[in-house]
Design an enzyme around this catalytic site. Structure first.
Site, PDB file in Angstrom:
ATOM      1  CG  ASP A 110      -5.319  -8.708  -6.068  1.00 60.05           C
ATOM      2  OD1 ASP A 110      -5.086  -9.682  -5.326  1.00 60.05           O
ATOM      3  OD2 ASP A 110      -5.157  -7.517  -5.728  1.00 60.05           O
TER       4      ASP A 110
HETATM    5  N1  URA Z   1      -0.646  -6.175  -4.602  1.00 62.07           N
HETATM    6  C1  URA Z   1      -1.984  -6.111  -4.810  1.00 62.07           C
HETATM    7  O1  URA Z   1      -2.690  -5.350  -4.155  1.00 62.07           O
HETATM    8  N2  URA Z   1      -2.505  -6.905  -5.761  1.00 62.07           N
HETATM    9  C2  URA Z   1      -1.776  -7.733  -6.532  1.00 62.07           C
HETATM   10  O2  URA Z   1      -2.315  -8.429  -7.401  1.00 62.07           O
HETATM   11  C3  URA Z   1      -0.389  -7.776  -6.313  1.00 62.07           C
HETATM   12  C4  URA Z   1       0.152  -6.984  -5.344  1.00 62.07           C
END
Ligand code: URA
Length: 241
Positions: A107
């Protein structure tokens, strides 16, 4: 041993532009091979272990690119981003030009280890959950972490888009608000949704490890490095060919 290729083809394969442009780089005296100024773009050479210098920038020849990147917060892992700048803008142009892609995504507000490659098979093998490759996340939570929450994560939680439960493979409490959790799948916002499902909230998320490959201590945020045979072995992979 790899077969000899012309210098122009070698530069092209590394992402230095069209073959014509690569030729022109040589004619403009902007290319050195193992420290020696190159004169002929048609000269054939075995590419393995070559050190190119292009317009003053040293560049190791790699038939396929496998890299580790330390992602800073505030960047999206896509080429066409919607709200934030792209991590591809933090990489040298030749890597982008040769088509390097993220192995899974983080993310925009997640930091830490992400692998990138231009080897489609490698990307596929690394992202299929069947391979059981663990990824360790350090999770900073808004609420204190309880044993009950960790048991729930280990026992499996059901997320709203799939009735099959999602399991933490391992959980280690590192502080009141700090948890190291290993997962093998890569579902959308998986960690954040798993934490929400057990009644907590992710305030910060950082990935430290993929397989047995741990982010090197000296890889600063926003920096990248080549992965070599021994690094790929830690990911349970070898460089093909
Ligand atoms: N899980 C998440 O919620 N976000 C990420 O960036 C990676 C794994």
């Amino acid at each position: 041993m790899a077969k000899p290729l012309t210098l122009e083809k070698i530069l092209f394969s590394q992402g230095f532009g069209t073959r014509r442009y690569c030729s022109d780089l040589v004619y403009a005296d902007l290319v050195k091979v193992n420290g020696v100024l190159a004169e002929d773009p048609e000269e054939k050479m075995v590419p393995e272990n070559l050190l190119l210098t292009v317009d003053g920038q040293d560049w190791e020849f790699h038939e396929k690119a496998y890299i580790a990147f330390n992602k800073p917060t505030g960047y999206e892992c896509s080429h066409k981003t919607s709200h934030h700048p792209s991590i591809y803008g933090l990489l040298p142009q030749p890597l982008v030009e040769r088509g390097i892609q993220c192995v899974g995504r983080l993310d925009y507000d997640t930091t830490g280890l992400i692998l990138m490659s231009d080897d489609g098979q490698f990307i596929h093998k690394m992202t299929t959950p069947k391979k059981n490759i663990g990824k360790i996340y350090q999770i900073t939570t808004s609420e204190p972490i309880s044993t009950k929450q960790m048991d729930h994560l280990l026992g499996g939680v059901v997320l709203d888009d799939d009735p099959a439960p999602c399991f933490a493979k391992a959980c280690e409490q590192l502080g009141d608000h700090l948890l190291a959790m290993t997962i093998v799948e890569g579902r959308y916002h998986q960690v954040k949704r798993m934490m929400a499902a057990v009644g907590n909230h992710v305030a910060g998320l950082h990935r430290t490890t993929i397989g047995d490959y741990v982010m090197p201590d000296d890889l600063a945020e926003g920096e990248w490095r080549w992965l070599y045979q021994e690094d790929l072995a830690q990911l349970g992979k070898s460089i093909p060919g």
